[in-house]
Write a protein that holds these residues in place. Structure first.
Motif, short mmCIF file in Angstrom:
data_model
loop_
_atom_site.label_atom_id
_atom_site.label_comp_id
_atom_site.label_asym_id
_atom_site.label_seq_id
_atom_site.Cartn_x
_atom_site.Cartn_y
_atom_site.Cartn_z
N PHE A 125 0.94 -1.15 0.00
CA PHE A 125 -0.07 -0.05 -0.04
C PHE A 125 0.85 1.23 0.21
CE2 PHE A 125 -2.95 -3.10 2.10
CZ PHE A 125 -3.83 -3.27 0.91
N GLY A 126 2.07 1.08 -0.28
CA GLY A 126 2.82 2.34 -0.34
C GLY A 126 3.52 2.98 0.99
N TYR A 127 3.64 2.06 2.04
CA TYR A 127 4.08 2.95 3.22
C TYR A 127 5.57 2.32 3.46
CZ TYR A 127 -0.63 4.31 3.81
OH TYR A 127 -1.82 5.13 3.73
N SER A 128 6.23 2.90 4.36
CA SER A 128 7.63 2.64 4.56
C SER A 128 7.60 1.86 6.12
CB SER A 128 8.52 3.91 4.62
OG SER A 128 9.79 3.55 5.27
N THR A 129 8.46 0.95 6.30
CA THR A 129 8.70 0.54 7.47
C THR A 129 9.32 1.28 8.35
OG1 THR A 129 10.45 -0.93 6.92
CG2 THR A 129 8.28 -2.10 6.79
N ASN A 130 9.83 2.28 7.99
CA ASN A 130 10.68 3.26 8.93
C ASN A 130 9.52 4.15 9.60
OD1 ASN A 130 13.21 2.75 7.96
ND2 ASN A 130 13.10 3.88 6.14
N ASP A 131 8.36 4.01 9.18
CA ASP A 131 7.38 4.89 9.88
C ASP A 131 6.50 4.12 10.59
OD1 ASP A 131 8.12 7.45 8.86
OD2 ASP A 131 7.06 6.98 6.87
N TYR A 132 6.90 2.70 10.61
CA TYR A 132 6.09 1.80 11.42
C TYR A 132 5.23 2.14 12.88
CZ TYR A 132 5.19 -3.01 13.38
OH TYR A 132 4.68 -4.15 13.62
N ASP A 133 5.92 2.89 13.66
CA ASP A 133 5.21 3.46 14.95
C ASP A 133 4.53 4.72 14.79
OD1 ASP A 133 4.84 2.38 17.83
OD2 ASP A 133 5.58 4.56 17.97
#
Length: 348
Positions: A125-133
């Motif tokens: 869905f176009g998200y980064s795991t760097n922004d997980y929290d």
């Protein structure tokens, strides 16, 4: 005192039976899930939940769609996600889907939101795991606002701003109950208490009391609104007439479960011996496997530690034949639940 609730949930994995080498088709697996929901209702249990994954070895990527189908076959059970991967879903779309489910079910919808044990939905869905929290925190706060306001003005980091946006439809009841799934991090427990949502502990093993510090943190951080706090426990379940029978029957399926879960995470060397299995299912360990009496005793022990108000069991892991799943569910409802309810009533 809140009524103690019992329920069933599934993550809808499409597992291969290690004894036959056969796996159900996606349509067969969905039909089994519908039958599990029917049985949950017919047995007089309280809650049925469906998890979300976005991979070919799981059959449910859209919990509100499956729960809407279940809502038309049932009348009483609460219908929840277990869990919704909140970090990678648009909270507006999520709320509107569950508000629709709430209307279709006459007020039985709930949302159990989590960050997810797998990360396949992030690139999808176009998200980064760097922004997980950060994604989870922002989406959870927005979801709460959507739940309480018909028209929403909001701005954040990851989603386009809302300017007096009409959020429709509105749910059957004033708000949809929201829970947060917590797998072991203190920060998650503190967050759930601070913002005033239920906390569902995913307890898949280990000592019975190991999550007590998280429960204490949750209640401490939510002490300014204790009326909003609810603690639930979720865990794997297998029941047979005797503990020996349960261990013998369940071992190949539990071993199979851990093999494919570890493979999904990139580890291909994991092996679970029978001796290890016996150890992790022992009387003081929080894997709900055994006779009805032993499983009831474990739930009661956790109740003494946590004072929780809900227990949800996952009985369908490891590629088990559906008859074994139904047998566990029947023993759970007919023999375990009465023991636990009687204990709680006597304590109160």
């Amino acid at each position: 005192m809140k009524k103690f609730e019992f329920g069933i949930y599934t993550l809808a994995d499409i597992g291969t039976d290690p004894l036959t080498g056969k796996a159900p088709s996606p349509s067969q697996r969905l039909e089994e899930i519908l039958q599990m929901a029917d049985l949950t209702e017919n047995l007089g249990l309280d809650v049925f939940g469906v998890g979300e994954h976005h991979r070919l070895d799981y059959v449910v990527s859209a919990p509100p769609v499956v729960l809407s189908a279940i809502s038309q076959r049932t009348k009483h059970i609460k219908l929840t996600s277990t869990t919704t991967v909140l970090s990678t879903v648009d909270p507006v779309r999520l709320f509107e889907d569950f508000a629709t489910l709430d209307l279709l079910s006459n007020g039985r919808a709930e949302i159990l939101a989590g960050r997810g044990a797998f990360i396949e939905s992030f690139p999808l869905f176009g998200y980064s795991t760097n922004d997980y929290d950060a994604l989870f925190e922002e989406n959870l706060l927005l979801l709460q606002q959507l739940n309480s306001q018909e028209c929403v003005t909001w701005s954040g980091q990851f989603r386009p701003a809302l300017n007096n946006a009409e959020i429709a439809p509105r749910p059957f009841n004033q708000e949809i109950p929201i829970w947060v799934g917590v797998g072991g991090t203190p920060e998650s427990a503190v967050r759930a208490g601070r913002i005033g949502v239920g906390m569902a502990l995913a307890i898949l093993g280990g000592p019975l009391d190991r999550f007590q510090p998280l429960v204490n943190l949750y209640r401490k951080s939510g002490q300014h609104h204790p009326e909003k706090l609810n603690v639930g426990v979720t865990g794997h379940l297998f029941i047979a007439e005797t503990t020996e029978q349960a261990l013998e029957q369940f071992y190949p399926y539990y071993k199979n479960y851990w093999q494919y879960v570890n493979q999904q995470r990139g580890s291909f060397s994991f092996q679970l011996s029978f001796e290890q299995f016996i150890e992790i299912t022992g009387p003081n360990m929080a894997l709900f496997v055994g006779s009805p009496e032993e499983v009831a005793e474990k739930i009661i022990k956790q109740y003494e530690f946590f004072g929780h108000s809900r227990f949800l069991a996952q009985p369908d892991i490891g590629g088990q034949p559906f008859e074994l799943v139904k047998n566990s569910m029947n023993l759970f409802a007919n023999e375990v639940v009465p023991i636990v309810r009687n204990h709680i009533e006597l304590k109160s």
